[in-house]
Write a protein that holds these residues in place. Structure first.
Motif, PDB file in Angstrom:
ATOM      1  N   LEU A 113       0.795  -1.231   0.000  1.00  0.00           N
ATOM      2  CA  LEU A 113       0.000   0.000   0.000  1.00  0.00           C
ATOM      3  C   LEU A 113       0.827   1.279   0.000  1.00  0.00           C
ATOM      4  O   LEU A 113       0.338   2.323  -0.441  1.00  0.00           O
ATOM      5  N   GLU A 114       2.057   1.223   0.502  1.00  0.00           N
ATOM      6  CA  GLU A 114       2.877   2.429   0.571  1.00  0.00           C
ATOM      7  C   GLU A 114       4.181   2.303  -0.208  1.00  0.00           C
ATOM      8  O   GLU A 114       5.094   3.110  -0.053  1.00  0.00           O
ATOM      9  N   ILE A 163      -2.535   8.961 -10.137  1.00  0.00           N
ATOM     10  CA  ILE A 163      -3.083  10.171  -9.517  1.00  0.00           C
ATOM     11  C   ILE A 163      -2.144  10.693  -8.441  1.00  0.00           C
ATOM     12  O   ILE A 163      -2.041  11.909  -8.214  1.00  0.00           O
ATOM     13  N   ASN A 164      -1.421   9.783  -7.775  1.00  0.00           N
ATOM     14  CA  ASN A 164      -0.449  10.225  -6.775  1.00  0.00           C
ATOM     15  C   ASN A 164       0.707  10.989  -7.404  1.00  0.00           C
ATOM     16  O   ASN A 164       1.341  11.818  -6.763  1.00  0.00           O
ATOM     17  N   GLY A 165       0.979  10.696  -8.690  1.00  0.00           N
ATOM     18  CA  GLY A 165       2.007  11.445  -9.406  1.00  0.00           C
ATOM     19  C   GLY A 165       1.650  12.927  -9.496  1.00  0.00           C
ATOM     20  O   GLY A 165       2.506  13.801  -9.304  1.00  0.00           O
ATOM     21  N   PHE A 166       0.378  13.241  -9.783  1.00  0.00           N
ATOM     22  CA  PHE A 166      -0.084  14.630  -9.806  1.00  0.00           C
ATOM     23  C   PHE A 166       0.038  15.262  -8.420  1.00  0.00           C
ATOM     24  O   PHE A 166       0.428  16.429  -8.287  1.00  0.00           O
ATOM     25  N   ARG A 167      -0.306  14.476  -7.413  1.00  0.00           N
ATOM     26  CA  ARG A 167      -0.251  15.004  -6.049  1.00  0.00           C
ATOM     27  C   ARG A 167       1.174  15.318  -5.614  1.00  0.00           C
ATOM     28  O   ARG A 167       1.412  16.320  -4.941  1.00  0.00           O
ATOM     29  N   THR A 219       5.260   7.702  -0.722  1.00  0.00           N
ATOM     30  CA  THR A 219       5.095   7.982  -2.153  1.00  0.00           C
ATOM     31  C   THR A 219       6.092   9.036  -2.620  1.00  0.00           C
ATOM     32  O   THR A 219       6.675   8.919  -3.706  1.00  0.00           O
ATOM     33  N   PHE A 220       6.304  10.062  -1.810  1.00  0.00           N
ATOM     34  CA  PHE A 220       7.246  11.133  -2.169  1.00  0.00           C
ATOM     35  C   PHE A 220       8.662  10.577  -2.313  1.00  0.00           C
ATOM     36  O   PHE A 220       9.360  10.872  -3.290  1.00  0.00           O
ATOM     37  N   LYS A 221       9.070   9.745  -1.337  1.00  0.00           N
ATOM     38  CA  LYS A 221      10.417   9.161  -1.381  1.00  0.00           C
ATOM     39  C   LYS A 221      10.559   8.233  -2.591  1.00  0.00           C
ATOM     40  O   LYS A 221      11.598   8.225  -3.271  1.00  0.00           O
ATOM     41  N   ASN A 222       9.504   7.500  -2.886  1.00  0.00           N
ATOM     42  CA  ASN A 222       9.536   6.557  -4.006  1.00  0.00           C
ATOM     43  C   ASN A 222       9.660   7.261  -5.351  1.00  0.00           C
ATOM     44  O   ASN A 222      10.361   6.792  -6.252  1.00  0.00           O
ATOM     45  N   LYS A 223       9.010   8.426  -5.496  1.00  0.00           N
ATOM     46  CA  LYS A 223       8.975   9.113  -6.783  1.00  0.00           C
ATOM     47  C   LYS A 223      10.097  10.128  -6.964  1.00  0.00           C
ATOM     48  O   LYS A 223      10.441  10.477  -8.095  1.00  0.00           O
ATOM     49  N   THR A 224      10.664  10.637  -5.861  1.00  0.00           N
ATOM     50  CA  THR A 224      11.707  11.668  -5.994  1.00  0.00           C
ATOM     51  C   THR A 224      13.081  11.216  -5.504  1.00  0.00           C
ATOM     52  O   THR A 224      14.089  11.815  -5.877  1.00  0.00           O
TER      53      THR A 224
END
Length: 345
Positions: free
Chosen positions: A90-91, A283-287, A323-328
């Motif tokens: 989930l995370e 959608i989390n990418g937009f967020r 999510t932030f750590k995963n994408k950035t």
């Protein structure tokens, strides 16, 4: 040997052997979850099977002390593993940090210090059960906090797995408080565990939940023409960005479908084929992009990270951080510090 004992033995042997086979299968399986989460699921199955088979073995013979302790230790390990598996799914948790190993400190101490439980210490066993119940409670809370944030199949799978593991742990708690008989544990825990294993097996065979078909095969019979995918994706993105729908923490696939004028399945197909990801990650990418803008803006300079997370469409801080750590590649605080330093230079 009576019929009941024979039946229990057969069901137990079948469940344990099948679970070992599944544990070997998962690390290499193609699923909608990460390889790390599949490995956690494999270990979870092995520890659970070791604990469940113990009551049945006691029907036939007295177990060596080391095996008895190992079975109880596996019970204490299963609950933290369940929580880590849920976080991985989930995370998007990708590994176990150093501090995470503290979750396994209690079972490690119990295993390495046998004098603590010689003879059998009822109070210590009660403590292990309480630990399991606490971890199950945290797991349930984590699942509830991610409601509507994830692909339905993946979310439902995590719910079913947690319910199954809760049933197994519940059997031991009930036996400790009210029954205590080996045959009760055999009947109840083996039934709960066998149900989980059969669920896993049927999910694999029928390509359900995290074992759903690959996208290309999944949409083979879709009515959406392939040449329209890009056009529809542009239409979806335009609607989401123009109305800033990603800021709605309760946004679902169905809600978006109604706003765009497509079905939920069509939107899911377009997003899957165009971005190779699911609706939740998309959608989390937009967020995250919105959060990055806020973190580096003067308006939000003195705002807490939690406030930015909620203003960006997340309803839990833990989900936002992961999510932030995963994408950035950065935590939100690290990202703010790096960009603040660059702006000063």
């Amino acid at each position: 040997m009576n019929i009941l004992t024979f039946t229990l033995s057969s069901v137990s042997a079948f469940g344990v052997l099948l679970s070992i086979g599944l544990a070997m299968y998962f690390p290499k399986a193609q699923t909608q979850t990460s390889k790390f989460s599949n490995i956690l699921l494999s270990i979870l199955l092995l520890t659970a099977s070791l604990r469940v088979v113990k009551p049945l073995l006691l029907v036939y013979a007295e177990l060596p002390q080391w095996l008895d302790r190992l079975a109880r230790t596996s019970m204490a390990v299963s609950a933290p593993l369940l929580l880590f598996y849920i976080l991985a799914v989930l995370e998007n948790k990708r590994d176990i940090k150093r501090l995470d190993y503290l979750h396994f400190l209690v079972p490690l101490i119990y295993l390495c210090l046998p004098f603590l439980d010689q003879p059998f210490n009822r109070t210590l066993y009660a403590f292990l059960l309480v630990q399991n119940v606490v971890y199950v409670g945290v797991s349930v809370f984590t699942i509830i906090s991610h409601h509507q944030q994830h692909h339905t199949l993946v979310y439902h799978w995590v719910v079913l797995l947690t319910v199954s593991m809760s049933m197994i742990i519940g059997c031991y708690v009930f036996a400790f408080l009210y029954d205590g008989s080996i045959f009760f544990l055999c009947r109840s825990s083996i039934f709960a565990y066998s149900s989980l294993i059969m669920l896993l097996t049927l999910s694999i065979l029928s390509k359900k939940f995290i074992f759903a078909l690959p996208k290309a095969e999944k949409y083979k019979n879709s009515k959406v023409p392939s040449e329209k995918i890009e056009e529809l994706y542009f239409r979806i993105c335009t609607t989401v960005e123009a109305q800033q729908l990603y800021l709605d923490a309760d946004l679902t696939l169905q809600k978006l479908a109604e706003m765009v004028g497509l079905t939920a399945r069509e939107i899911s197909q377009v997003i899957n084929l165009q971005t190779q990801t699911n609706f939740s990650d998309w959608i989390n990418g937009f967020r995250i992009e919105a959060a990055k803008r806020k973190i580096t803006s003067r308006e939000y300079r003195n705002q807490k990270i939690a406030a930015i997370a909620f203003d960006s469409g997340f309803n839990t801080l833990s989900s936002f951080n992961a999510t932030f750590k995963n994408k950035t590649g950065y935590t939100p605080t690290e990202y703010r510090n790096v960009n603040t330093t660059e702006n000063l230079n």
